[in-house]
Scaffold this active site. Structure first.
Site: not given
Length: 480
Positions: A41, A52, A213, A278-279, A281, A459
């Protein structure tokens, strides 16, 4: 004549679809899957995974610019980004994952039918040849019958009139990922996960980037403190940020794009080689027979119950087609719950599954600094009536963050003051997306803040910051 009946037929092979199919096989159900494009997909082929790979290249570019900070001599800035090679690498990663899904289908004896599916009603589906994103024609005409059909057709980029995508000057995430010619300048419209991730990629590879934005802050679904921290980081790296602003027109008649932006102070005009829409899906619910078989919708998404049944007997839906949150891991979990419930009703599983807890969904954004969150924001917790304690630990106080050379960000936790319930966590910083699972697990197990504080953390690690943030909620932070 239809193929021999299957127990389950899945339409769509993204993370929701292919994982549902594998789980169905594990439960002893005869299973098939139909895919019109490429197995895996959007996520594996033109979404989560290849982005990525692009982000990793952008991160390396950023590190090379600061190579002397790590004790190396030489001019890291002289190393040039080979944009086509970077895109080629991301495609290689996607192709490898696609082959992995092919292997999983064979391993789990899931029959794969390539082509475009259409619901015929009565548990029958026709399949016709289709064209993939690579221009290849796949599949052949056939008909399949199944006792249960699961719709897992995913989503596509949302189209809006002011941003007519032409795949050249105005692009969506797909073209932004696949194009091999790097624009000199880019206006990114939308500051959700897709917008800020591509802004990071293109900026670090040398493109001049402006983010526009509509809301008053970046990543507006996140905690306000996270939005402020990301804005500081982006402005520091040189990305122009315009919030509370709206693109009202893009003129592409000239050599580049003339972008008209309405702001609180008035109209501003931006010049750019390219604009990325990029508004958000929208689910893929058209063109394969949902209306013809009488499926009901809720605000444009397929309406389902807690076990993903539609109003049509034997027809189920999972993932992006049933609405947000539009996340691959949500679709995967929905698919498994859906299949386990079907198996239970068929007598293949002795218990019904638990419904997905949508209050415990982790959200991840993979720009740098990374962002990860789960549960209530501070504001939402207060709106819900909780008496809250807030703890915060900055990575500036983390020894591991200092050692790796990235002390941006913090861990912020929200705790119910009365019972110590972990209401939410919000992380911005290096490897934030790897750290959030601890809090997701804690919330799933109904662990208290004190139990997280008392659990020994190794740690030096970045994950110590989670423990310290919970300590801070009670005024007990040791290292800050």
């Amino acid at each position: 004549m239809a193929n021999a009946p299957y127990d389950i037929l899945v339409i769509g092979s993204g993370p929701g679809g292919y994982e549902a199919a594998i789980r169905a096989h594990q439960l002893g159900l005869k299973t098939a899957i139909v895919e019109k494009n490429k197995l895996g997909g959007v996520c594996l082929n033109i979404g989560c995974i290849p982005t990525k790979a692009l982000l990793k290249s952008a991160e390396i570019a950023s590190q090379l610019a600061h190579i002397s900070d790590y004790g190396f001599s030489g001019d890291g800035a002289s190393i040039q980004a080979d944009f086509p090679a970077i895109v080629k690498r991301s495609r290689g990663v996607a192709d490898k994952m696609n082959k992995g899904v092919q292997f999983l289908m064979k391993k789990n004896k899931v029959d794969v039918f390539m082509g475009k599916a259409t619901l015929l009603g009565g548990g029958k589906v026709s399949v016709e040849p289709s064209e993939t994103m690579d221009g290849e024609t796949v599949g052949e005409a056939t008909e399949i019958e199944a006792k249960a059909i699961i719709i897992a057709t995913g989503a596509r980029a949302r189209a809006i009139p002011t941003l007519p995508v032409d795949d050249k000057k105005i692009v969506d995430y797909k073209q932004a990922m696949l194009q091999t010619e790097q624009p000199e300048s880019l206006v990114v419209v939308g500051a959700g996960a897709i917008g800020v991730e591509f802004a990071y990629v293109y900026h670090n590879l040398g493109t001049e980037v402006t983010i526009v934005e509509l809301q008053d802050r970046l990543v507006p679904v996140e905690d306000e403190d996270v939005s402020k921290e990301l804005a500081r980081a982006y402005k520091k790296m040189g990305v122009k940020v315009m919030t509370g602003a709206q693109v009202t027109n893009v003129d592409t008649s000239g050599e580049g794009c003339v972008v008209t932006v309405e702001t609180k102070k008035g109209t501003e005009t931006l010049q750019a080689a390219q604009v990325l829409s990029a508004v958000g899906v929208v689910g893929n619910v058209e063109g394969f027979g949902l209306d013809e078989v009488g499926v009901e919708y809720d605000r444009g998404a397929i309406k389902v119950d807690s076990m993903y049944r539609t109003n049509v007997d034997g027809l189920y839906a999972i993932g992006d087609v049933i609405g947000g949150p539009w996340l691959a891991h949500v679709a995967s979990h929905e698919g498994i719950v859906c299949v386990e419930n079907i198996a239970h009703e068929m007598g293949k599983l002795d218990h019904a599954p638990h419904a997905v807890d949508y209050l415990n969904v982790p959200g991840c954004t993979y720009c740098l600094p990374q962002i990860a969150s789960v549960g209530y924001t501070e504001a939402k917790a207060k709106e819900a009536g909780f008496d809250v304690l807030v703890g915060k630990f900055p990575f500036a106080a983390s020894g591991k963050a200092a050692a790796i050379g990235d002390q941006t960000g913090f861990v912020k936790v929200v705790v119910d003051a009365k019972y110590g319930e972990v209401l939410g966590a919000h992380i911005i910083g290096h490897d934030a997306t790897e750290m959030i699972a601890e809090v997701v697990t804690a919330r799933a197990l109904e662990t208290t803040a004190h139990e997280v504080m008392e659990a020994m953390h190794p740690h030096p690690t970045l994950s110590e910051a989670v423990m310290e943030a919970f300590r801070d909620a009670y005024g007990q932070a040791i290292n800050a």
